[in-house]
Design an enzyme around this catalytic site. Sequence first.
Site, PDB file in Angstrom:
ATOM      1  N   ARG A  27       0.812  -1.221   0.000  1.00  0.00           N
ATOM      2  CA  ARG A  27       0.000   0.000   0.000  1.00  0.00           C
ATOM      3  C   ARG A  27       0.843   1.268   0.000  1.00  0.00           C
ATOM      4  O   ARG A  27       0.313   2.364  -0.175  1.00  0.00           O
ATOM      5  CB  ARG A  27      -0.927   0.009   1.217  1.00  0.00           C
ATOM      6  N   TRP A  77       2.840   6.090   1.426  1.00  0.00           N
ATOM      7  CA  TRP A  77       2.945   6.514   0.039  1.00  0.00           C
ATOM      8  C   TRP A  77       2.775   8.018   0.053  1.00  0.00           C
ATOM      9  O   TRP A  77       1.728   8.529   0.458  1.00  0.00           O
ATOM     10  CB  TRP A  77       1.873   5.841  -0.811  1.00  0.00           C
ATOM     11  N   GLU A 505      -3.731  -2.266 -21.744  1.00  0.00           N
ATOM     12  CA  GLU A 505      -3.388  -2.908 -20.469  1.00  0.00           C
ATOM     13  C   GLU A 505      -1.961  -3.445 -20.504  1.00  0.00           C
ATOM     14  O   GLU A 505      -1.219  -3.334 -19.516  1.00  0.00           O
ATOM     15  CB  GLU A 505      -4.394  -4.027 -20.173  1.00  0.00           C
ATOM     16  N   GLU A 512       4.478   0.221 -15.743  1.00  0.00           N
ATOM     17  CA  GLU A 512       4.373   0.176 -14.284  1.00  0.00           C
ATOM     18  C   GLU A 512       5.575  -0.504 -13.644  1.00  0.00           C
ATOM     19  O   GLU A 512       6.121  -0.005 -12.659  1.00  0.00           O
ATOM     20  CB  GLU A 512       3.111  -0.604 -13.868  1.00  0.00           C
ATOM     21  N   LYS A 628      -0.760   0.221  -4.190  1.00  0.00           N
ATOM     22  CA  LYS A 628      -1.792  -0.690  -4.673  1.00  0.00           C
ATOM     23  C   LYS A 628      -3.187  -0.074  -4.652  1.00  0.00           C
ATOM     24  O   LYS A 628      -3.909  -0.102  -5.637  1.00  0.00           O
ATOM     25  CB  LYS A 628      -1.767  -1.964  -3.823  1.00  0.00           C
TER      26      LYS A 628
END
Length: 633
Positions: A27, A77, A505, A512, A628
Amino acid sequence: MCGIVGGIAERNVTPILMEGLRRLEYRGYDSSGLALITAEQQLERVRSLGKIKQLEHKIEALTSPFSGHVGIAHTRWATHGIPAEHNAHPHICNHRVAVVHNGIIENYQSLKQQQKAQGYRFTSETDTEVVAHAIYQAMYQSPTADKPLQDSLSAVREALAQFQGAYALGVVATDDPETLIAARKGSPLVIGIGIGEHFIASDVSALLPVTQNFIFLEDGDIARISRDKVDIFRSETGEPVVRPVKESSLNITSVELGEHRHYMHKEIFEQPQAVVDTLEGRLTQDQVLVSSFGPLAESIFNRLDRIHIIACGTSYHAGLVARYWAEDIIGLPCQVEVASEFRYRNPVIENNTLFVTISQSGETADTLAALQQIKAIRQHGKRQERRLDNISTLSICNVAESSLTREADLVFLTHAGPEIGVASTKAFTTQLVALALMLTSIGKVQNRVDSERERLISQGLQKLPNLIQQALINEAEIQEIARDFADKQHALFLGRGTMYPIALEGALKLKEISYIHAEAYPAGELKHGPLALIDESMPVIAIAPLDDLLEKLKSNLQEVKARGGQMIVFEDEHSDLSSEPSFKVVKATSNVGRITAPITYNILLQLLSYHVALIKGTDVDQPRNLAKSVTVE
């Protein structure tokens, strides 16, 4: 974004909090920290820049044990303030109050000016520090006061009234050492129920080593947690409320790596089972079950004239695939929109529209806000002098107790299981399965899909786990192809029809986790600009299923070949393309249909991105600057 874990127990909570942070690191991993109330009722804190391992090293290097029975921890984050130790949570005020926070306090600048005038000193650039000061001010009335005038629950309640924005909070105070306070508005927070101990976390996965029983806080809840009791109140009124304790079906092994090197690799290979689990109970050999979408599904599906899908990132790409299916399978108009754009314009909303919101976590801030905006428009009853009392909402989500599932009229839960890798894989696949079931159900209710087509779709979906398994067999060949990307900085993905969103995608996955600049285009758009980029240093990845667009795609590939481009083509084994020095062909699929083809080809692109990232030496599961669950704007 960011992860909270906290606990109050008879035993030392430090190892529990550290394990929770490790499980929440997906996260956020810019910095981390932990604060404890010691046996001497002193507030001790350790913070570190970087990942949890850096925090572990700092704790191990301490000259005295870092232990306590009450504590809070956080992995960050960065939003306000650069990644730095002084911006890491927990934030402390006057060595008496410590706070961890997810979300954004939108009015923090004005609060900061007020608090500076009151004599509070700031040591960070974060919005969270105003939370610590506001709670301290409510508890002590002055930055120089010696004794509290109220307990920590009352102080947090008073402070919450000042905040605009979203938050999940964990709070401890030295003058109320047997209490842990938790509060949420817009950001998820759960309470883990133990025997003589209780915990808080952003996600149940953080607490699976210590409990399977959880309370899911609602927006506006504030909880006072002690070792033997949990009391929950509405923060605005102070009214006590009861939230049910639910047993999680997850277990520790479901969020562990096992034999895999990375979570992303594990989750790619879990997709056959994830599809099986998502389909279970939702269809028979010949039929889809409309009831899978809830008891109101048939009446809602019967009256709709159009579909409007709203999502972000990977979920948005799933929606784009569904748009092609909606037109092809059931002949209904389908609009797909990025949630962060929808919520900040004045959309024209038609009656008899089904709004479909898609999110893996169910806490994606922009998607959740878009759903709430739609509900507000419906509740108002009018828009541009037209009644809008016949619009409905459906949420597709992977988390049963998420905010998104509580807001929608209809809910379809995918059964992907926990997804830890930041780059989404099995969540995307199961979202596509859910959308295929949804569209077939709508077509069935409206007599747009006859029994023969329904049977073909149902049987095709049941073949999907095996098709995915066959696609995964190509890993070794894809691993070899990935070596060609070692010195590459750019890549172009091409597709036609439903393969265009799959190309999008694929490009997203590559950028990413490998940090290669990647773009995707409909193959027919090459000559309208992207062809200018083609040379020997720009690999072009094309998806070429055996369908009625294959011949068109072949022409596009020749345009690339003529400009000296390096081609990688994923195609059906029955196609007639063949490899040559600058033209690598992977015959990776066979007998895929209109619905199963996009899902199957996407598996190959996931493997390509994963192995390119390994070649590049990047952090596959925790790529830089990302997290995430995007719970802030």
